[in-house]
Design an enzyme around this catalytic site. Structure first.
Site, PDB file in Angstrom:
ATOM      1  N   HIS A 340       0.828  -1.220   0.000  1.00 37.94           N
ATOM      2  CA  HIS A 340       0.000   0.000   0.000  1.00 37.94           C
ATOM      3  C   HIS A 340       0.859   1.265   0.000  1.00 37.94           C
ATOM      4  CE1 HIS A 340       0.984   0.839   4.240  1.00 37.94           C
ATOM      5  NE2 HIS A 340       0.764  -0.439   4.484  1.00 37.94           N
ATOM      6  N   CYS A 359       3.454  -4.998   6.442  1.00 38.29           N
ATOM      7  CA  CYS A 359       3.042  -4.686   5.075  1.00 38.29           C
ATOM      8  C   CYS A 359       4.242  -4.225   4.248  1.00 38.29           C
ATOM      9  CB  CYS A 359       1.980  -3.589   5.075  1.00 38.29           C
ATOM     10  SG  CYS A 359       0.395  -4.107   5.775  1.00 38.29           S
TER      11      CYS A 359
END
Length: 416
Positions: A340, A359
């Site tokens: 992201h 992430c």
């Protein structure tokens, strides 16, 4: 002439002698006797045994010795969808069998080699009236036929399968076909038989259950770009667990798009984006920090969100973070791994430090409005089903069932 009448006998005798004479009459009488004597004899020369004779016609007109038997009985109701339909022939061979519903849809089946029985290829649908027509022939070629009808049961408890990807979609080369069932399945073999996955070009496809409510399908290697995949869910009438029946009959097709595989190197903190085997971009990234490392392995993009909220409490990190506007987020695992946009870290972080909670972060701006950022570029170039490979992270390999990450399980562990 003395005037007395001539007797009838004398007249007849004279007429007989005058017209045919004695020797001719004797010859005809003898010939007639000979014909009569020949015709009255027995044996194989009798006309009754010759083709077209009365006896031959009588034999051909006899009823067929073949007997067709159909279960369930004619007019039966609440018939089981599996195992109840049986069609057999005695003293003959089945030659034709047709089982169809009210709409004319036929049930596939096969007559066994010796012609003694017909077996359906699969289960029947629930709450459906079927008609059966079966024909058999005996050893003399005489036909016997039987017609019946029956109605299958109406289930009180049902299940369906929620599948991904969607019908008509175009996806990346890493997308497996996955079905999640609304009820736990205790008769997996019956459900497996009711799901058919095919592809053009043709390739071997295998399946694997996760628990009792999910089944995934994949080829040995990533799909080839341009492949068309069709999944047929013939679940209507399948007893997935005792008393619980499928109520779904659906065909789903999806197409494989171009190949895009991106490799994240957690050590070098860079990601190489490959399109159809060629590197098209190298992007600086930040991966998981030492205490919250990123999974290694092959992960498939399963969801794309232009903006989403990420709260640490939902993935076991308590109140460590709650970011309400994470831009360009793409899910890689069920447990919360995303690739992201990151606007809160300094630009110098990317390519230099691993600071995330697991992430993979790409440089972005708040709101994701700048299309020139690496995160915006990657988001626009990616599709559901693309593969993101993480390597050189100090973490374990992601489990195949954590997301749609089937490629992390060896091929020989997938069932044919």
């Amino acid at each position: 002439m003395n005037g007395r009448p001539i007797s009838g006998a004398s007249v007849d005798a004279r007429r007989g002698r005058g017209r045919r004479g004695g020797p001719l009459a004797l010859l005809l009488t003898t010939a007639l006797f000979a014909v009569t004597a020949c015709g009255g004899g027995g044996g194989s020369d009798s006309d009754d045994d010759k083709p077209g004779s009365g006896a031959g016609r009588q034999k051909n007109n006899e009823p067929s010795a073949a007997v067709v038997a159909i279960a369930p009985k004619d007019g039966a109701k609440s018939v089981a969808t599996s195992g109840a339909l049986k069609i057999t022939a005695d003293k003959g061979r089945l030659t034709d069998v047709k089982v169809s519903d009210a709409d004319g849809n036929t049930i596939d089946g096969k007559i066994v080699k010796d012609g003694s029985a017909w077996k359906p290829a699969h289960h029947l649908a629930a709450s459906t009236k079927y008609k059966v027509h079966a024909t058999a022939k005996d050893s003399e070629g005489r036909e016997s036929a039987k017609d019946t009808s029956f109605t299958t049961l109406t289930p009180q408890n049902t299940f369906v399968g929620h599948f991904t990807p969607e019908d008509g979609s175009k996806v990346g080369v890493g997308m497996p076909f996955s079905v999640n069932f609304t009820r736990g399945i205790t008769k997996p073999e019956d459900v497996e038989k009711a799901i058919e996955i095919t592809s053009k070009p043709e390739v071997e496809i295998r399946h694997k259950w996760y628990g009792n409510d999910r089944i995934d399908f994949r080829p040995e290697e990533y799909w080839k770009p341009g492949t068309k995949v069709t999944a047929r869910l013939n679940l209507d009438g399948v007893e997935g667990r005792p008393g619980v029946y499928g109520k779904q009959s659906k065909s789903v097709s999806f197409t494989i798009g171009r190949s895009q595989v991106s490799t994240v190197d957690a050590k070098s903190k860079k990601m190489k984006v490959e399109r159809d085997g060629k590197v098209i971009k190298t992007i600086p990234i930040t991966a998981g920090a030492p205490g919250t490392t990123t999974y290694n392995g092959k992960m498939v993009i399963t969801e794309k969100l232009k903006v989403t909220r990420m709260n640490g409490e939902t993935v076991g990190f308590g109140g460590e973070y709650d970011i309400k506007d994470v831009p360009h987020a793409m899910r890689l695992s069920t447990s919360g791994t995303f690739i992201h946009g990151n606007y809160w870290a300094a630009p110098s972080t990317f390519g230099a430090q691993n600071v995330s909670h697991g992430c993979v972060g790409l440089r972005d701006v708040r709101g994701g409005g700048d299309k020139k950022t690496p995160s915006a570029w990657f988001y626009e170039k990616s599709m559901i089903g693309d593969v993101v490979v993480v390597k050189n992270s100090k973490d374990k390999q992601v489990q195949w069932f954590n997301g749609l990450n089937a490629w992390n399980l060896d091929w020989d562990k997938w069932e044919k």
